[in-house]
Design a protein around this motif. Structure first.
Motif, PDB file in Angstrom:
ATOM      1  N   ILE A  37      41.935  37.348  66.707  1.00 50.85           N
ATOM      2  CA  ILE A  37      40.754  37.487  65.598  1.00 50.85           C
ATOM      3  C   ILE A  37      39.545  37.348  66.281  1.00 50.85           C
ATOM      4  N   ALA A  38      39.626  36.653  67.526  1.00 54.89           N
ATOM      5  CA  ALA A  38      38.119  36.391  68.259  1.00 54.89           C
ATOM      6  C   ALA A  38      37.684  37.627  68.699  1.00 54.89           C
ATOM      7  N   GLY A  39      38.588  38.408  69.027  1.00 58.44           N
ATOM      8  CA  GLY A  39      38.368  39.726  69.860  1.00 58.44           C
ATOM      9  C   GLY A  39      37.562  39.653  71.076  1.00 58.44           C
ATOM     10  N   ALA A  40      36.461  40.447  71.199  1.00 62.17           N
ATOM     11  CA  ALA A  40      35.543  40.189  72.363  1.00 62.17           C
ATOM     12  C   ALA A  40      34.643  39.183  72.371  1.00 62.17           C
ATOM     13  N   GLY A  41      34.873  38.582  71.496  1.00 60.78           N
ATOM     14  CA  GLY A  41      33.970  37.024  71.470  1.00 60.78           C
ATOM     15  C   GLY A  41      34.745  36.087  71.994  1.00 60.78           C
ATOM     16  N   TYR A  42      35.707  36.313  72.694  1.00 58.73           N
ATOM     17  CA  TYR A  42      36.591  35.186  73.494  1.00 58.73           C
ATOM     18  C   TYR A  42      37.163  35.808  74.766  1.00 58.73           C
ATOM     19  N   GLY A  43      36.779  35.066  75.822  1.00 54.45           N
ATOM     20  CA  GLY A  43      37.282  35.549  77.171  1.00 54.45           C
ATOM     21  C   GLY A  43      36.048  36.037  77.980  1.00 54.45           C
ATOM     22  N   GLU A  48      31.680  34.730  82.044  1.00 48.81           N
ATOM     23  CA  GLU A  48      30.425  34.761  82.524  1.00 48.81           C
ATOM     24  C   GLU A  48      29.758  33.417  82.572  1.00 48.81           C
ATOM     25  N   TYR A  49      30.295  32.364  81.721  1.00 50.78           N
ATOM     26  CA  TYR A  49      29.706  30.989  81.839  1.00 50.78           C
ATOM     27  C   TYR A  49      30.150  30.581  83.392  1.00 50.78           C
ATOM     28  N   ALA A  50      31.450  30.746  83.474  1.00 49.07           N
ATOM     29  CA  ALA A  50      32.311  30.260  84.640  1.00 49.07           C
ATOM     30  C   ALA A  50      31.325  30.794  85.806  1.00 49.07           C
ATOM     31  N   ARG A  51      30.998  32.035  85.752  1.00 48.12           N
ATOM     32  CA  ARG A  51      30.576  32.948  87.052  1.00 48.12           C
ATOM     33  C   ARG A  51      28.874  32.167  87.251  1.00 48.12           C
ATOM     34  N   LEU A  52      28.412  31.869  86.060  1.00 49.13           N
ATOM     35  CA  LEU A  52      26.960  31.523  86.226  1.00 49.13           C
ATOM     36  C   LEU A  52      26.810  30.012  86.567  1.00 49.13           C
ATOM     37  N   ILE A  53      27.571  29.336  85.822  1.00 49.06           N
ATOM     38  CA  ILE A  53      27.297  27.781  85.942  1.00 49.06           C
ATOM     39  C   ILE A  53      28.296  26.959  86.983  1.00 49.06           C
ATOM     40  N   GLU A  54      29.693  27.321  86.625  1.00 52.78           N
ATOM     41  CA  GLU A  54      30.604  26.692  87.405  1.00 52.78           C
ATOM     42  C   GLU A  54      30.530  27.392  88.972  1.00 52.78           C
ATOM     43  N   GLY A  55      30.205  28.524  89.250  1.00 50.81           N
ATOM     44  CA  GLY A  55      29.994  29.244  90.558  1.00 50.81           C
ATOM     45  C   GLY A  55      28.894  28.879  91.290  1.00 50.81           C
ATOM     46  N   ALA A  56      27.896  28.048  90.469  1.00 50.22           N
ATOM     47  CA  ALA A  56      26.842  27.783  91.268  1.00 50.22           C
ATOM     48  C   ALA A  56      27.174  26.730  92.300  1.00 50.22           C
TER      49      ALA A  56
END
Length: 56
Positions: A37-43, A48-56
């Protein structure tokens, strides 16, 4: 999102038996259907959050 809109969304998802909501707690009952149901709104946002925040 206004609180009333969030409440309506939660009620709709409960109606489809995808989640169960109790005061202060949500339980996912059918993750696969919820992701569909979420489609492109999930994943993608999570990646991107993981790339920007967790990868910092």
């Amino acid at each position: 999102m206004q609180r009333s809109n969030a409440t309506l969304a939660v009620q709709a998802l409960e109606g489809y038996r995808l989640i169960k909501a109790m005061r202060g707690r949500l339980t996912i009952l059918d993750r696969k259907a919820l992701e569909e149901i979420a489609g492109a709104g999930y994943g993608l946002p999570e990646a991107e959050y993981a790339r920007l925040i967790e990868g910092a």
